[in-house]
Design an enzyme around this catalytic site. Structure first.
Site, mmCIF file in Angstrom:
data_model
loop_
_atom_site.group_PDB
_atom_site.id
_atom_site.type_symbol
_atom_site.label_atom_id
_atom_site.label_comp_id
_atom_site.label_asym_id
_atom_site.label_seq_id
_atom_site.Cartn_x
_atom_site.Cartn_y
_atom_site.Cartn_z
ATOM 1 N N GLY A 164 0.799 -1.226 0.000
ATOM 2 C CA GLY A 164 0.000 0.000 0.000
ATOM 3 C C GLY A 164 0.826 1.267 0.000
ATOM 4 O O GLY A 164 0.274 2.353 0.130
ATOM 5 N N GLU B 47 -5.740 -4.515 -4.278
ATOM 6 C CA GLU B 47 -4.712 -5.568 -4.274
ATOM 7 C C GLU B 47 -5.129 -6.715 -3.361
ATOM 8 O O GLU B 47 -4.965 -7.890 -3.709
ATOM 9 C CB GLU B 47 -3.379 -5.002 -3.785
HETATM 10 O O1 LIG Z 1 0.150 0.375 -3.238
HETATM 11 C C1 LIG Z 1 1.136 -0.095 -3.809
HETATM 12 C C2 LIG Z 1 1.484 -1.494 -3.805
HETATM 13 O O2 LIG Z 1 1.191 -2.192 -2.644
HETATM 14 C C3 LIG Z 1 2.888 -1.803 -4.332
HETATM 15 O O3 LIG Z 1 2.870 -3.130 -4.758
HETATM 16 C C4 LIG Z 1 3.985 -1.629 -3.289
HETATM 17 O O4 LIG Z 1 3.949 -0.318 -2.783
HETATM 18 C C5 LIG Z 1 5.380 -1.910 -3.875
HETATM 19 O O5 LIG Z 1 5.633 -1.009 -4.896
HETATM 20 P P1 LIG Z 1 7.023 -0.954 -5.677
HETATM 21 O O6 LIG Z 1 7.100 -2.150 -6.556
HETATM 22 O O7 LIG Z 1 6.954 0.339 -6.455
HETATM 23 O O8 LIG Z 1 8.100 -0.922 -4.640
#
Ligand SMILES: O=C[C@H](O)[C@H](O)[C@H](O)COP(=O)(O)O
Length: 270
Positions: free
Chosen positions: A136, A144
């Site tokens: 998140g 999600e």
């Molecule tokens: O709300 C966003 C999601 O949960 C993403 O999967 C999480 O923040 C990871 O994002 P990133 O791949 O940009 O690190």
């Protein structure tokens, strides 16, 4: 890859120099930061490709997570669909995911017509040794979690910096909690009274005021202080508070995690 390692070591040396108040040319520093950022992107990409290659099969219903790492998963999926002539129906977990599916000309589905998903590949902000996740950071936790809950398997892809022994060891922005706007103050007080810590209303970057999620809600980021909580109980307790829509705690949902490293290797946890 050795070059990346050298750069990381140089960057550490630069930081040490800075703390010793030595002079460092800004251009050199910028170049080093950009090399380290590049290596993180490579780490995300190898994890994403590995997961797509191992879990996507012909005729599967595929949940598309959100965030920067998932971008590489969708790119790899599009390559495979093209070269192997695969039929894959993609269920998005956010507006961003939907845009990615459309951009890559993949088949867009929805839970109304595909309520059972074979596999979802998603990113995470932190993954502990039990595969409990914080998600998140990008504000997409609600959809999600819904999509993950409809999936036979939730596979996490991340760079090595997300790999943690305990929640809070590495991710310092807290646990995101999606709330109905009118209730954010009482919810903030109730969670602090139950478990301590501090709760911050997430502010938008390119807009005055708070972040508004894809679902029209606010996000509280809970900076918890006790890392030894029973996260399943915490998740249940918080969700019992009226006005809480969902938490970014994903407990006993993740089947397997892939952590990419800048050297190109991928560490798996299941
Ligand atoms: O709300 C966003 C999601 O949960 C993403 O999967 C999480 O923040 C990871 O994002 P990133 O791949 O940009 O690190």
């Amino acid at each position: 890859m050795q070059c990346i390692n050298r750069s990381c070591k140089t960057l550490v040396a630069v930081v040490i120099n800075l703390s010793n108040r030595s002079f460092v040319a800004p251009d050199r520093l910028r170049a080093l930061f950009s090399t380290v950022k590049m290596s993180l992107e490579q780490a995300k990409q190898v994890a994403a490709s590995r997961a797509v290659d191992e879990f996507v099969t012909n005729n599967c219903i595929f949940g598309v997570g959100s965030g920067s790492t998932v971008v590489y998963a969708v790119q790899r999926l599009a390559e495979r669909v093209e070269t192997e002539n695969l039929k894959v129906t993609c269920i998005p977990t956010s507006f961003q995911a939907k845009q990615l599916i459309v951009k890559h000309k993949l088949v867009l589905g929805e839970l109304d017509t595909n309520p059972e998903i074979d596999v979802t590949i998603d990113g995470a902000d932190e993954v502990d040794s039990n595969l409990t996740l914080i998600k998140g950071g990008g504000g997409c936790l609600l959809q999600e979690k819904i999509v993950a809950s409809c999936s036979k398997k939730l596979i996490v892809i991340a760079d090595y910096t997300k790999d943690s022994a305990k929640l809070g060891d590495r991710y310092k922005k807290g646990i995101p909690i999606e709330v109905v706007p009118m209730a954010y103050v009482p919810i903030r007080n109730k969670i602090a009274a139950l478990y301590g810590g501090e709760l911050k209303l997430r502010s938008a970057v390119a807009k005055a005021g708070p972040v508004v999620t894809d679902n029209g809600n606010f996000i509280l980021d809970w900076l918890f202080t006790n890392q030894d909580l029973d996260w399943e109980t915490v998740d249940r307790d918080i969700k019992m508070i009226p006005g809480v829509v969902e938490t970014g705690l994903f407990v006993k949902m993740c089947h397997k995690a892939y952590f990419g490293h800048p050297e190109g290797n991928v560490v798996e946890r299941s």
